[in-house]
Enzyme design. Structure first.
Site, short mmCIF file in Angstrom:
data_model
loop_
_atom_site.label_atom_id
_atom_site.label_comp_id
_atom_site.label_asym_id
_atom_site.label_seq_id
_atom_site.Cartn_x
_atom_site.Cartn_y
_atom_site.Cartn_z
N SER A 1 31.45 4.28 101.67
CA SER A 1 31.10 5.63 101.25
C SER A 1 30.61 5.64 99.81
O SER A 1 30.96 4.74 99.03
CB SER A 1 32.37 6.49 101.38
OG SER A 1 32.16 7.78 100.92
N ILE B 1 29.63 5.51 96.13
CA ILE B 1 29.24 4.47 95.19
C ILE B 1 29.48 3.07 95.78
O ILE B 1 28.70 2.15 95.56
CB ILE B 1 30.01 4.68 93.86
CG1 ILE B 1 29.49 5.95 93.17
CG2 ILE B 1 29.89 3.48 92.93
CD1 ILE B 1 30.36 6.49 92.06
N SER C 1 36.47 6.13 85.36
CA SER C 1 35.85 7.47 85.37
C SER C 1 35.75 7.98 83.95
O SER C 1 36.62 7.68 83.11
CB SER C 1 36.75 8.41 86.19
OG SER C 1 36.41 9.75 85.91
N TYR D 1 44.89 11.55 88.17
CA TYR D 1 43.72 10.68 88.34
C TYR D 1 43.25 10.13 86.99
O TYR D 1 43.02 8.93 86.84
CB TYR D 1 42.62 11.53 89.00
CG TYR D 1 41.26 10.90 89.10
CD1 TYR D 1 40.93 10.07 90.17
CD2 TYR D 1 40.27 11.17 88.16
CE1 TYR D 1 39.65 9.52 90.28
CE2 TYR D 1 39.00 10.62 88.25
CZ TYR D 1 38.69 9.81 89.32
OH TYR D 1 37.43 9.26 89.42
N THR E 1 29.12 12.49 95.84
CA THR E 1 29.76 11.66 96.87
C THR E 1 30.81 12.50 97.61
O THR E 1 31.22 13.55 97.10
CB THR E 1 30.46 10.45 96.24
OG1 THR E 1 31.52 10.94 95.40
CG2 THR E 1 29.54 9.58 95.41
P1 NAP Z 1 33.91 8.30 97.97
O1 NAP Z 1 32.52 8.32 98.50
O2 NAP Z 1 34.85 9.29 98.51
O3 NAP Z 1 34.50 6.85 98.12
C1 NAP Z 1 35.84 6.55 97.92
C2 NAP Z 1 36.14 5.32 98.73
O4 NAP Z 1 37.48 4.91 98.48
C3 NAP Z 1 36.03 5.58 100.24
O5 NAP Z 1 35.41 4.49 100.86
C4 NAP Z 1 37.47 5.68 100.66
O6 NAP Z 1 37.70 5.34 102.00
C5 NAP Z 1 38.07 4.63 99.74
N1 NAP Z 1 39.52 4.73 99.70
C6 NAP Z 1 40.28 5.81 99.36
N2 NAP Z 1 41.58 5.52 99.53
C7 NAP Z 1 41.65 4.24 99.97
C8 NAP Z 1 42.70 3.39 100.33
N3 NAP Z 1 43.99 3.78 100.30
N4 NAP Z 1 42.42 2.13 100.73
C9 NAP Z 1 41.16 1.71 100.80
N5 NAP Z 1 40.10 2.48 100.49
C10 NAP Z 1 40.35 3.74 100.09
O7 NAP Z 1 33.90 8.52 96.40
P2 NAP Z 1 33.06 7.85 95.21
O8 NAP Z 1 32.71 8.96 94.30
O9 NAP Z 1 31.99 6.95 95.71
O10 NAP Z 1 34.21 7.02 94.50
C11 NAP Z 1 34.11 5.65 94.22
C12 NAP Z 1 34.78 5.37 92.88
O11 NAP Z 1 34.04 6.02 91.84
C13 NAP Z 1 36.20 5.91 92.80
O12 NAP Z 1 37.02 4.97 92.15
C14 NAP Z 1 36.04 7.15 91.93
O13 NAP Z 1 37.21 7.45 91.22
C15 NAP Z 1 34.93 6.70 90.99
N6 NAP Z 1 34.23 7.80 90.32
C16 NAP Z 1 33.34 8.57 90.98
C17 NAP Z 1 32.69 9.59 90.30
C18 NAP Z 1 31.67 10.44 90.98
O14 NAP Z 1 31.08 11.28 90.29
N7 NAP Z 1 31.42 10.27 92.26
C19 NAP Z 1 32.95 9.81 88.95
C20 NAP Z 1 33.87 9.02 88.31
C21 NAP Z 1 34.49 7.98 88.99
P3 NAP Z 1 37.67 6.49 103.15
O15 NAP Z 1 36.24 6.79 103.43
O16 NAP Z 1 38.40 5.85 104.27
O17 NAP Z 1 38.39 7.68 102.58
#
Ligand code: NAP
Length: 327
Positions: A57, A59, A180, A207, A242
Site C-alpha cells: 500500500s 509509500i 514522519s 504516533y 495514502t
Molecule cells: P499506508 O498506505 O496505509 O501503508 C501502511 C502499510 O503498513 C500498509 O501496507 C499496512 O498494511 C502496513 N502495516 C500496518 N500495520 C502493520 C503490521 N502490524 N504489520 C505489517 N504491516 C503493517 O500508509 P503510508 O502513508 O504509505 O505509510 C507508510 C509509512 O509512511 C508509515 O510508516 C507512515 O507512518 C509513514 N508516513 C506517511 C506519511 C504520509 O503522508 N502518507 C507521512 C509521514 C509518514 P495493511 O494494508 O495490511 O494495513
C-alpha cells in the site's frame, strides 16, 4: 537545470520550506526536485535483495515498484495475504527484477521471528522499515505492547536485529527507516512510548513519539554498526495521499487532499536512500526530499545521552533481545 534555475530553487526553498505546508505538499516536492540529480537513480539493482515492509500500500507499494523497476529482487513483506498478492502482481507487472511475497505482522513478535527464520535469501542488501500505523484508539498487541509502539518501533527494531547477519553478509547494505515530519513536535519520551499518558488516547501524539524514537534509534544503530558495511538512515516523506492518511486523519485529508503528494513522490527519498550510489557511505542521517535535514526544530525536543541509551535498552527489552548490541 541551469545554474540560475538551481539558485532560484535554493532561494525559494529558504523562504518557503519553513512554512511546512509549502514544503511537505506536492509543490514542495516539485520545487525540491529541481535540485535532484537524475543520474542518482540511473542504477541497476540486479542481484540486490530488497525487503520492504508494508509493501502492499501507499509509500511501500510505490517503493517496491520503483526498486523492482531498477532491477532489484524485491521481497514484499505484508501482513494480509490477499492485499499482498494483489500488490505482488502489480509489482511483477511493472518491475524488471523478480518479486515475491512474505507474510509478516509487526504487531506480533513471533511473526517477525518466523519471517526471519524462513527467509530463503542468505543476503539482504536493503531493508525498508516502512510499515506504520496511527491508531484511533489505544490497542494492545498479542505481546502486551501498545499497538503504535510495537508496529512503528519495536517490530522494526526486532526485524532489523534478526536480519543483521544477512545484511552484513551482503557486503554493503542499507536500512531505511520511514519516520514522519510529525516527529518534530515530539521529544524522546521513554515512559510515554510504553504507556501513552493522554486520556483519552491521542493517536497523533503516540504516533509522533514513536516516529521521534525511530529517528533516534536509527542514529543509535548507525553509531553501533559504524564500519560494519551496513548504513542506517531515516527519512520523512512529506504528506502523501495514502490509505493511512485517508483513514487515520480524515479531516486532515479532506482539507489537504488537493495538495498532497502522490505515493511515488512520498517514496522518492526512500528509493534514493535504498539505491543511489550518492548515499553509499551515509549512515545516521535524517532525510527529506534527498537532503539531510535537522532532527530538531525547537530546543525542547532534544534528548540527553542517558535517555538515548535508555531507548536502546528499552527496544532491546521489549523486542525480547539481550541488552548487548549484536554487531
Ligand atoms: P499506508 O498506505 O496505509 O501503508 C501502511 C502499510 O503498513 C500498509 O501496507 C499496512 O498494511 C502496513 N502495516 C500496518 N500495520 C502493520 C503490521 N502490524 N504489520 C505489517 N504491516 C503493517 O500508509 P503510508 O502513508 O504509505 O505509510 C507508510 C509509512 O509512511 C508509515 O510508516 C507512515 O507512518 C509513514 N508516513 C506517511 C506519511 C504520509 O503522508 N502518507 C507521512 C509521514 C509518514 P495493511 O494494508 O495490511 O494495513
Amino acid at each position: 537545470m541551469s545554474w540560475a534555475g538551481r539558485a532560484t530553487a535554493r532561494i525559494l526553498n529558504t523562504f518557503l520550506d519553513p512554512t511546512i505546508v509549502l514544503s511537505y505538499d506536492r509543490s514542495g516536492f516539485r520545487r525540491h526536485r529541481k535540485l535532484f540529480d537524475p543520474a542518482d537513480l540511473q542504477v541497476d539493482l540486479q542481484g540486490r535483495v530488497c525487503l520492504v515492509t508494508g509493501a502492499n500500500s501507499g509509500i511501500g507499494l510505490a517503493t517496491s515498484k520503483a526498486l523492482a523497476r531498477l532491477g532489484a529482487a524485491v521481497v514484499l513483506l505484508c501482513r494480509d495475504p490477499a492485499r499482498g498478492q494483489e500488490a505482488l502482481e502489480s509489482v511483477q507487472r511493472e518491475g524488471r527484477g523478480t518479486a515475491r511475497l512474505e507474510r509478516i505482522d509487526l504487531a506480533d513478535l513471533a511473526s517477525i521471528r518466523g519471517l526471519a527464520e524462513r527467509l530463503a535469501e542468505p543476503r539482504v542488501h536493503v531493508l525498508v522499515n516502512n510499515a506504520g500505523v496511527l491508531p484511533a484508539e489505544r490497542l494492545t498487541t498479542v505481546d502486551g505492547l501498545e499497538l503504535c509502539l510495537q508496529t512503528n518501533l519495536i517490530g522494526p527494531h526486532l526485524l532489523t536485529s534478526l536480519l543483521l547477519p544477512r545484511l552484513q553478509a551482503s557486503g554493503a547494505a542499507r536500512v531505511v527507516n520511514v519516520s514522519s515530519g510529525g516527529m518534530y513536535g515530539a521529544k524522546l519520551d521513554l515512559q510515554g512510548l510504553v504507556d501513552p499518558p493522554e486520556s483519552p488516547y491521542d493517536g497523533v501524539r503516540a504516533y509522533a513519539r514513536t516516529k521521534r524514537a525511530l529517528v533516534v534509534l536509527t542514529e543509535l544503530w548507525a553509531e553501533r554498526l559504524a564500519g560494519s558495511g551496513v548504513g542506517f538512515n531515516s527519512m520523512h516523506p512529506g504528506w502523501a495521499d495514502t490509505p493511512a492518511v485517508r483513514t487515520s486523519l480524515p479531516r486532515f485529508h479532506r482539507l489537504t487532499r488537493s495538495i498532497l503528494r502522490s505515493p511515488e513522490q512520498g517514496a522518492d527519498t526512500v528509493v534514493w536512500l535504498a539505491a543511489s550510489p550518492r548515499v553509499e557511505r551515509q549512515s545516521g542521517g535524517f532525510w527529506f526530499d534527498r537532503k539531510q535535514r535537522r532532527t530538531h526544530l525547537v530546543p525542547w525536543t532534544r534528548e540527553t545521552p542517558t535517555r538515548r541509551a535508555g531507548l536502546w535498552e528499552l527496544c532491546q527489552r521489549l523486542a525480547g533481545l539481550s541488552a548487548a548490541p549484536q554487531p
